[in-house]
Design a protein around this motif. Structure first.
Motif, PDB file in Angstrom:
ATOM      1  N   THR A  88       0.830  -1.207   0.000  1.00 54.85           N
ATOM      2  CA  THR A  88       0.000   0.000   0.000  1.00 54.85           C
ATOM      3  C   THR A  88       0.863   1.255   0.000  1.00 54.85           C
ATOM      4  N   GLU A  89       1.940   1.248   0.786  1.00 56.31           N
ATOM      5  CA  GLU A  89       2.847   2.398   0.818  1.00 56.31           C
ATOM      6  C   GLU A  89       3.507   2.609  -0.538  1.00 56.31           C
ATOM      7  N   ALA A  93       3.084   5.847  -2.880  1.00 53.87           N
ATOM      8  CA  ALA A  93       4.271   6.598  -3.324  1.00 53.87           C
ATOM      9  C   ALA A  93       4.290   6.744  -4.842  1.00 53.87           C
ATOM     10  N   SER A  94       3.753   5.765  -5.560  1.00 52.59           N
ATOM     11  CA  SER A  94       3.726   5.894  -7.019  1.00 52.59           C
ATOM     12  C   SER A  94       2.692   6.914  -7.469  1.00 52.59           C
ATOM     13  N   LEU A  95       1.635   7.072  -6.695  1.00 54.73           N
ATOM     14  CA  LEU A  95       0.618   8.064  -7.032  1.00 54.73           C
ATOM     15  C   LEU A  95       1.000   9.458  -6.560  1.00 54.73           C
ATOM     16  N   LEU A  96       1.621   9.529  -5.397  1.00 57.79           N
ATOM     17  CA  LEU A  96       2.034  10.801  -4.794  1.00 57.79           C
ATOM     18  C   LEU A  96       3.515  10.726  -4.476  1.00 57.79           C
ATOM     19  N   PRO A  97       4.370  10.971  -5.462  1.00 62.26           N
ATOM     20  CA  PRO A  97       5.805  10.861  -5.201  1.00 62.26           C
ATOM     21  C   PRO A  97       6.242  11.886  -4.149  1.00 62.26           C
ATOM     22  N   PRO A  98       7.241  11.522  -3.351  1.00 66.49           N
ATOM     23  CA  PRO A  98       7.703  12.453  -2.313  1.00 66.49           C
ATOM     24  C   PRO A  98       8.307  13.703  -2.932  1.00 66.49           C
ATOM     25  N   ALA A  99       8.083  14.825  -2.276  1.00 63.02           N
ATOM     26  CA  ALA A  99       8.636  16.093  -2.740  1.00 63.02           C
ATOM     27  C   ALA A  99      10.125  16.134  -2.427  1.00 63.02           C
ATOM     28  N   PRO A 100      10.959  16.529  -3.376  1.00 61.66           N
ATOM     29  CA  PRO A 100      12.403  16.581  -3.110  1.00 61.66           C
ATOM     30  C   PRO A 100      12.743  17.670  -2.107  1.00 61.66           C
ATOM     31  N   GLY A 101      13.665  17.363  -1.220  1.00 62.98           N
ATOM     32  CA  GLY A 101      14.139  18.333  -0.247  1.00 62.98           C
ATOM     33  C   GLY A 101      13.280  18.464   0.992  1.00 62.98           C
ATOM     34  N   VAL A 102      12.142  17.791   1.033  1.00 63.86           N
ATOM     35  CA  VAL A 102      11.276  17.862   2.203  1.00 63.86           C
ATOM     36  C   VAL A 102      11.586  16.662   3.096  1.00 63.86           C
TER      37      VAL A 102
END
Length: 121
Positions: A88-89, A93-102
């Protein structure tokens, strides 16, 4: 509730949780998990020593085997749940990729310490 009935309830709830995991049905999984937790607490109280003990008799050989089987199934079920969570994670993550630098947890690259801990200037 007798030890026999408590064991039957725990076994039935284990099966319900496993079925809900296989069906990928989150509402049913949540409900079955809460019922399993309640049944497990009742079993622990039935088997425990002291004032919380219900029934007052030790498990016979057949009940002991069933308790051991439950003890074997619980870690397997927990591992299945961990696999579903990891999947599920990954999907999230594939739908909402992590923001770079956060950085949510851990040290940030921009600052070494929070501003309130640094000296003036």
């Amino acid at each position: 509730m007798s030890l026999e009935a408590t064991l039957s309830t725990v076994e039935a709830q284990l099966q319900e949780v496993q079925d809900a995991l296989l069906a990928t049905d989150p509402p049913t999984l949540e409900k079955a998990s809460m019922q399993l937790r309640s049944a497990a607490i009742a079993l622990a109280q039935a088997l425990g020593d002291g004032p919380q003990r219900q029934g007052g008799q030790a498990p016979d050989e057949g009940q002991t085997r069933r308790i051991r089987a439950i003890g074997t199934r619980l870690p397997l079920l927990r591992d299945q749940l961990a696999r579903v969570l990891a999947l599920t994670e990954r999907q999230a993550a594939s739908l909402l990729p992590p923001a770079p630098g956060v950085v949510t947890y851990g040290a940030s690259r921009a600052q070494t310490a929070a501003r309130i801990y640094r000296g003036p200037g």
